[in-house]
Design a protein around this motif. Structure first.
Motif, PDB file in Angstrom:
ATOM      1  N   LEU A  24      55.048 -73.944  30.069  1.00 18.36           N
ATOM      2  CA  LEU A  24      55.125 -75.010  29.073  1.00 18.36           C
ATOM      3  C   LEU A  24      53.726 -75.418  28.618  1.00 18.36           C
ATOM      4  CD1 LEU A  24      57.689 -77.365  30.857  1.00 18.36           C
ATOM      5  CD2 LEU A  24      58.169 -75.632  29.110  1.00 18.36           C
ATOM      6  N   PRO A  25      53.493 -75.457  27.314  1.00 17.04           N
ATOM      7  CA  PRO A  25      52.216 -75.978  26.825  1.00 17.04           C
ATOM      8  C   PRO A  25      52.197 -77.501  26.993  1.00 17.04           C
ATOM      9  CG  PRO A  25      53.647 -75.466  24.984  1.00 17.04           C
ATOM     10  CD  PRO A  25      54.364 -75.013  26.232  1.00 17.04           C
ATOM     11  N   LEU A  26      51.020 -78.085  26.886  1.00 14.49           N
ATOM     12  CA  LEU A  26      50.857 -79.522  27.077  1.00 14.49           C
ATOM     13  C   LEU A  26      51.824 -80.329  26.209  1.00 14.49           C
ATOM     14  CD1 LEU A  26      49.360 -81.928  28.303  1.00 14.49           C
ATOM     15  CD2 LEU A  26      47.654 -81.678  26.483  1.00 14.49           C
ATOM     16  N   LYS A  27      52.003 -79.921  24.974  1.00 10.54           N
ATOM     17  CA  LYS A  27      52.891 -80.655  24.056  1.00 10.54           C
ATOM     18  C   LYS A  27      54.306 -80.785  24.628  1.00 10.54           C
ATOM     19  CE  LYS A  27      54.073 -80.815  19.159  1.00 10.54           C
ATOM     20  NZ  LYS A  27      53.850 -80.202  17.856  1.00 10.54           N
ATOM     21  N   GLN A  28      54.813 -79.722  25.256  1.00  9.67           N
ATOM     22  CA  GLN A  28      56.158 -79.785  25.845  1.00  9.67           C
ATOM     23  C   GLN A  28      56.163 -80.605  27.130  1.00  9.67           C
ATOM     24  OE1 GLN A  28      57.290 -75.586  25.914  1.00  9.67           O
ATOM     25  NE2 GLN A  28      58.887 -76.107  24.438  1.00  9.67           N
ATOM     26  N   VAL A  29      55.087 -80.544  27.911  1.00  7.66           N
ATOM     27  CA  VAL A  29      55.000 -81.364  29.125  1.00  7.66           C
ATOM     28  C   VAL A  29      55.011 -82.836  28.725  1.00  7.66           C
ATOM     29  CG1 VAL A  29      53.609 -81.936  31.158  1.00  7.66           C
ATOM     30  CG2 VAL A  29      53.809 -79.552  30.416  1.00  7.66           C
ATOM     31  N   VAL A  30      54.285 -83.171  27.666  1.00 10.16           N
ATOM     32  CA  VAL A  30      54.290 -84.537  27.135  1.00 10.16           C
ATOM     33  C   VAL A  30      55.710 -84.926  26.735  1.00 10.16           C
ATOM     34  CG1 VAL A  30      53.539 -85.959  25.166  1.00 10.16           C
ATOM     35  CG2 VAL A  30      51.877 -84.556  26.409  1.00 10.16           C
ATOM     36  N   HIS A  31      56.393 -84.047  26.034  1.00 14.50           N
ATOM     37  CA  HIS A  31      57.763 -84.322  25.579  1.00 14.50           C
ATOM     38  C   HIS A  31      58.718 -84.537  26.758  1.00 14.50           C
ATOM     39  CE1 HIS A  31      61.443 -84.063  23.222  1.00 14.50           C
ATOM     40  NE2 HIS A  31      61.863 -83.147  24.077  1.00 14.50           N
ATOM     41  N   THR A  33      58.107 -85.190  30.003  1.00 13.65           N
ATOM     42  CA  THR A  33      57.784 -86.247  30.962  1.00 13.65           C
ATOM     43  C   THR A  33      57.730 -87.626  30.334  1.00 13.65           C
ATOM     44  OG1 THR A  33      55.398 -86.005  30.644  1.00 13.65           O
ATOM     45  CG2 THR A  33      56.427 -84.675  32.402  1.00 13.65           C
ATOM     46  N   GLY A  34      57.479 -87.688  29.029  1.00 16.10           N
ATOM     47  CA  GLY A  34      57.306 -88.974  28.371  1.00 16.10           C
ATOM     48  C   GLY A  34      55.924 -89.554  28.605  1.00 16.10           C
ATOM     49  N   LEU A  35      55.031 -88.784  29.194  1.00 12.16           N
ATOM     50  CA  LEU A  35      53.660 -89.215  29.454  1.00 12.16           C
ATOM     51  C   LEU A  35      52.754 -88.738  28.333  1.00 12.16           C
ATOM     52  CD1 LEU A  35      53.515 -88.139  33.220  1.00 12.16           C
ATOM     53  CD2 LEU A  35      53.845 -90.474  32.341  1.00 12.16           C
ATOM     54  N   SER A  36      51.663 -89.455  28.111  1.00 13.71           N
ATOM     55  CA  SER A  36      50.693 -88.997  27.114  1.00 13.71           C
ATOM     56  C   SER A  36      49.827 -87.894  27.722  1.00 13.71           C
ATOM     57  CB  SER A  36      49.800 -90.160  26.669  1.00 13.71           C
ATOM     58  OG  SER A  36      48.912 -90.520  27.715  1.00 13.71           O
ATOM     59  N   SER A  37      49.156 -87.151  26.862  1.00 21.24           N
ATOM     60  CA  SER A  37      48.272 -86.090  27.357  1.00 21.24           C
ATOM     61  C   SER A  37      47.129 -86.697  28.170  1.00 21.24           C
ATOM     62  CB  SER A  37      47.736 -85.244  26.211  1.00 21.24           C
ATOM     63  OG  SER A  37      47.044 -86.044  25.278  1.00 21.24           O
ATOM     64  N   THR A  38      46.648 -87.869  27.764  1.00 24.30           N
ATOM     65  CA  THR A  38      45.587 -88.543  28.513  1.00 24.30           C
ATOM     66  C   THR A  38      46.060 -88.897  29.917  1.00 24.30           C
ATOM     67  OG1 THR A  38      44.667 -89.455  26.477  1.00 24.30           O
ATOM     68  CG2 THR A  38      44.041 -90.546  28.533  1.00 24.30           C
ATOM     69  N   THR A  39      47.269 -89.424  30.023  1.00 24.68           N
ATOM     70  CA  THR A  39      47.823 -89.777  31.332  1.00 24.68           C
ATOM     71  C   THR A  39      47.985 -88.539  32.201  1.00 24.68           C
ATOM     72  OG1 THR A  39      48.955 -91.722  30.449  1.00 24.68           O
ATOM     73  CG2 THR A  39      49.792 -90.827  32.525  1.00 24.68           C
ATOM     74  N   ILE A  40      48.461 -87.459  31.621  1.00 23.74           N
ATOM     75  CA  ILE A  40      48.652 -86.217  32.380  1.00 23.74           C
ATOM     76  C   ILE A  40      47.321 -85.738  32.956  1.00 23.74           C
ATOM     77  CG2 ILE A  40      49.209 -83.762  32.157  1.00 23.74           C
ATOM     78  CD1 ILE A  40      51.460 -84.689  30.178  1.00 23.74           C
ATOM     79  N   TYR A  41      46.288 -85.699  32.125  1.00 22.51           N
ATOM     80  CA  TYR A  41      44.991 -85.250  32.627  1.00 22.51           C
ATOM     81  C   TYR A  41      44.391 -86.244  33.624  1.00 22.51           C
ATOM     82  CZ  TYR A  41      44.931 -81.070  29.805  1.00 22.51           C
ATOM     83  OH  TYR A  41      45.224 -79.830  29.284  1.00 22.51           O
ATOM     84  N   ARG A  65      43.193 -71.967  27.082  1.00 20.04           N
ATOM     85  CA  ARG A  65      44.667 -72.054  27.032  1.00 20.04           C
ATOM     86  C   ARG A  65      45.211 -72.277  28.432  1.00 20.04           C
ATOM     87  NH1 ARG A  65      48.724 -73.265  23.594  1.00 20.04           N
ATOM     88  NH2 ARG A  65      50.529 -71.970  23.942  1.00 20.04           N
ATOM     89  N   VAL A  66      45.919 -73.405  28.603  1.00 22.06           N
ATOM     90  CA  VAL A  66      46.566 -73.696  29.877  1.00 22.06           C
ATOM     91  C   VAL A  66      48.033 -73.998  29.621  1.00 22.06           C
ATOM     92  CG1 VAL A  66      44.466 -74.595  30.975  1.00 22.06           C
ATOM     93  CG2 VAL A  66      46.037 -76.170  29.814  1.00 22.06           C
ATOM     94  N   ALA A  67      48.830 -73.897  30.663  1.00 21.17           N
ATOM     95  CA  ALA A  67      50.258 -74.226  30.582  1.00 21.17           C
ATOM     96  C   ALA A  67      50.725 -74.621  31.972  1.00 21.17           C
ATOM     97  CB  ALA A  67      51.049 -73.035  30.047  1.00 21.17           C
ATOM     98  N   TRP A  68      51.875 -75.237  32.027  1.00 22.32           N
ATOM     99  CA  TRP A  68      52.465 -75.653  33.292  1.00 22.32           C
ATOM    100  C   TRP A  68      53.729 -74.847  33.543  1.00 22.32           C
ATOM    101  CZ3 TRP A  68      49.382 -78.597  30.411  1.00 22.32           C
ATOM    102  CH2 TRP A  68      48.511 -79.471  31.031  1.00 22.32           C
ATOM    103  N   VAL A  69      54.033 -74.612  34.815  1.00 17.43           N
ATOM    104  CA  VAL A  69      55.239 -73.883  35.189  1.00 17.43           C
ATOM    105  C   VAL A  69      56.420 -74.845  35.021  1.00 17.43           C
ATOM    106  CG1 VAL A  69      56.420 -72.621  37.025  1.00 17.43           C
ATOM    107  CG2 VAL A  69      53.926 -72.476  36.823  1.00 17.43           C
ATOM    108  N   GLU A  70      57.373 -74.452  34.197  1.00 16.84           N
ATOM    109  CA  GLU A  70      58.518 -75.314  33.875  1.00 16.84           C
ATOM    110  C   GLU A  70      59.242 -75.787  35.137  1.00 16.84           C
ATOM    111  OE1 GLU A  70      62.065 -75.123  30.661  1.00 16.84           O
ATOM    112  OE2 GLU A  70      61.976 -73.434  32.050  1.00 16.84           O
ATOM    113  N   ARG A  71      59.464 -74.910  36.073  1.00  9.17           N
ATOM    114  CA  ARG A  71      60.182 -75.238  37.310  1.00  9.17           C
ATOM    115  C   ARG A  71      59.453 -76.340  38.084  1.00  9.17           C
ATOM    116  NH1 ARG A  71      59.256 -70.976  39.152  1.00  9.17           N
ATOM    117  NH2 ARG A  71      57.921 -71.151  40.883  1.00  9.17           N
ATOM    118  N   GLU A  72      58.109 -76.269  38.111  1.00  6.84           N
ATOM    119  CA  GLU A  72      57.322 -77.276  38.831  1.00  6.84           C
ATOM    120  C   GLU A  72      57.412 -78.638  38.148  1.00  6.84           C
ATOM    121  OE1 GLU A  72      53.377 -75.658  39.177  1.00  6.84           O
ATOM    122  OE2 GLU A  72      54.016 -74.119  40.601  1.00  6.84           O
TER     123      GLU A  72
END
Length: 86
Positions: A24-31, A33-41, A65-72
Motif C-alpha cells: 500500500l502506498p502512503l495515500k492508501q495507508v492514510v485512507h 487508517t484515517g491518520l494523516s501522513s504527518t501522524t504516520i511518519y 518509493r516506500v509502501a506498507w504491507v497491507e496485511r500488517e
C-alpha cells in the motif's frame, strides 16, 4: 506425454502457493487508517512524542518509493479495535 502433463501440473501449483504481499502506498495507508501522513511518519519516528512501536514500518521499494504491507496495516488496525473498551 505423461511427463509433460506432470510438469504442467507442477507449474500450475507453484503460483497458487506463492503469496505475493499487497503493498500500500502512503495515500492508501492514510485512507485506511484515517491518520494523516504527518501522524504516520511521527508514529515511526522514535524521537516523536507520537512514536508507536506497534505501527508497521514501511518497506523501501526503490529510491524515493516506500509502501506498507497491507496485511500488517490490517493487523495493526485489528489490534487497535481489540483494545477498545466496551
Amino acid at each position: 506425454m505423461e511427463n509433460l502433463n506432470e510438469n504442467t501440473q507442477q507449474n500450475v501449483l507453484i503460483p497458487s502457493m506463492l503469496q505475493i504481499p499487497r503493498m500500500l502506498p502512503l495515500k492508501q495507508v492514510v485512507h485506511y487508517t484515517g491518520l494523516s501522513s504527518t501522524t504516520i511518519y511521527d508514529m515511526l519516528d522514535t524521537r516523536s512524542n507520537r512514536y508507536d512501536p506497534s505501527f508497521p514500518v514501511q518497506v523501501k521499494l526503490s529510491k524515493g518509493r516506500v509502501a506498507w504491507v497491507e496485511r500488517e496495516i490490517a493487523e495493526w488496525l485489528e489490534s487497535k479495535m481489540a483494545e477498545r473498551v466496551h
